[in-house]
Design an enzyme around this catalytic site. Sequence first.
Site, mmCIF file in Angstrom:
data_model
loop_
_atom_site.group_PDB
_atom_site.id
_atom_site.type_symbol
_atom_site.label_atom_id
_atom_site.label_comp_id
_atom_site.label_asym_id
_atom_site.label_seq_id
_atom_site.Cartn_x
_atom_site.Cartn_y
_atom_site.Cartn_z
ATOM 1 N N ARG A 35 76.194 56.398 3.901
ATOM 2 C CA ARG A 35 76.853 55.291 4.607
ATOM 3 C C ARG A 35 78.204 54.945 3.987
ATOM 4 O O ARG A 35 79.125 54.557 4.709
ATOM 5 C CB ARG A 35 75.939 54.074 4.622
ATOM 6 C CG ARG A 35 74.806 54.289 5.602
ATOM 7 C CD ARG A 35 73.876 53.120 5.642
ATOM 8 N NE ARG A 35 72.913 53.286 6.712
ATOM 9 C CZ ARG A 35 71.685 52.793 6.691
ATOM 10 N NH1 ARG A 35 71.258 52.114 5.640
ATOM 11 N NH2 ARG A 35 70.884 52.975 7.696
ATOM 12 N N LYS A 218 55.271 55.724 19.258
ATOM 13 C CA LYS A 218 54.780 54.728 20.219
ATOM 14 C C LYS A 218 55.578 54.646 21.507
ATOM 15 O O LYS A 218 56.796 54.572 21.483
ATOM 16 C CB LYS A 218 54.823 53.351 19.563
ATOM 17 C CG LYS A 218 53.764 53.185 18.505
ATOM 18 C CD LYS A 218 53.807 51.770 18.013
ATOM 19 C CE LYS A 218 52.654 51.503 17.067
ATOM 20 N NZ LYS A 218 52.865 50.263 16.338
ATOM 21 N N GLY A 374 66.614 57.029 13.891
ATOM 22 C CA GLY A 374 65.638 57.162 12.811
ATOM 23 C C GLY A 374 65.156 58.550 12.492
ATOM 24 O O GLY A 374 65.891 59.373 11.943
ATOM 25 N N GLY A 397 68.374 51.473 15.327
ATOM 26 C CA GLY A 397 68.113 50.422 16.310
ATOM 27 C C GLY A 397 69.268 50.265 17.294
ATOM 28 O O GLY A 397 69.059 50.082 18.493
#
Length: 418
Positions: A35, A218, A374, A397
């Site tokens: 980062r 999920k 992710g 996200g």
Amino acid sequence: MQTIDKFNFAGKKAIVRVDFNVPLDENGKVTDDTRIRGALPTLKKVLADGGSLIMMSHMGKPKGKVNPKLSLSQIVDPVSKALGVAVKFAPDCANAADVAAALKPGEALLLENLRFYPEEEGKPVGIEKTDPNYDTAKKDMKAKQKEFAKTLASYADCYVNDAFGTAHRKHASTAVIADSFDTENKMLGYLMEKEVKAIDNVLKNAQHPFTAIIGGSKVSSKLGVIKNLLTKVDNLIIGGGMGYTFIKAQGGHIGDSLHEDELMPEALSVMEEAKKLGVNISLSVATVAGNKFADDADKQIVDIYNIPEGWEGMDASEASLKNWKEIILASKTILWNGPVGVFEFPSFAHGTGEIAKYVAEATENGAYSLVGGGDSVAAVNKFGLADKVSYVSTGGGAMLEAIEGKVLPGVAAITGEA
Ligand code: AMP
């Protein structure tokens, strides 16, 4: 809209929101500086132009309280080394006016972790949502957030947002601060520009056939993504743990595989909608099942609709991979989010590794590929294919919300997009 390339920072003070939320070891040493490196083009441009640089970031989740373990003072050295400038440090974000004013051209300052201040996130602390005074507390905090953002803005002549990872948050430093600058003096950083362009390449300017590969655990966390993509893609490959909800919803026996019963109606309606829209949904046809959730589980390949009790689907089989390879190699635009198996276990990582290879091959043949969110990023890194796809997104996200079709507050605050 202003762009960083056109902007001349000479003699100006620039406050730049970066994502320095880097992992630290127990001694406070940075264990992965991706980062920091990601922000360098923007930071170096400010300094090279002869501007003064004020960097601000969050680290971890201190929830509005000072937490020395999450102090950005720990990264002053690595940031100084990466920038080639001795970075000064302001231990109090809200009281850094003097040190900011004293900055000369070519000098750099790092502010302390923004999230030591509850004003950054703008959420009231120490009060439950069920408390009758919650709404008042929230209003108060929003007012304080505006003040905090104004204080940060007062340190600088211009604002740059280069923190894509927090672009989906309407925080003081990511969005509210932009209100204090006119259009000419606020802009996206180079990293943010690349991220926004990559998302536009798939969501707005996709070449067809467009294939989305959605895996992971999920359905619930990716339903918004799937729904938005249905109106855009030609093929939707659904793999990994989330696929079993679709199989069970159609009457399949999935043994002990991961699934969400409450999402079965949604899964069926996605399939129905896909049919109406002419989208080809490609589910797994057979799975590599394990007799326990472990790397050393016994394995067998079973029909996806007939997984025995005591067994759970854990990796994509060759039969499914063959179908998916054909689809991926015929695609002109590919979006990949989520592994197609429990790739953290080497014995169940094969399928995800193959998908990474197919995406890389399609890219070599001229397709545009975006990998994001992710674990799929971890997967392309694990298989050494990160530089063989068109773009690997840095924001989990934020990337997911963008693919859901949501406007990211951090981007909108600069572009004016509603
Ligand atoms: P997500 O964060 O939703 O993208 O999910 C990523 C996780 O899904 C990874 O940790 C994978 O191990 C997990 N996963 C993928 N396929 C399966 C599966 N068949 N069963 C259980 N977990 C899975």
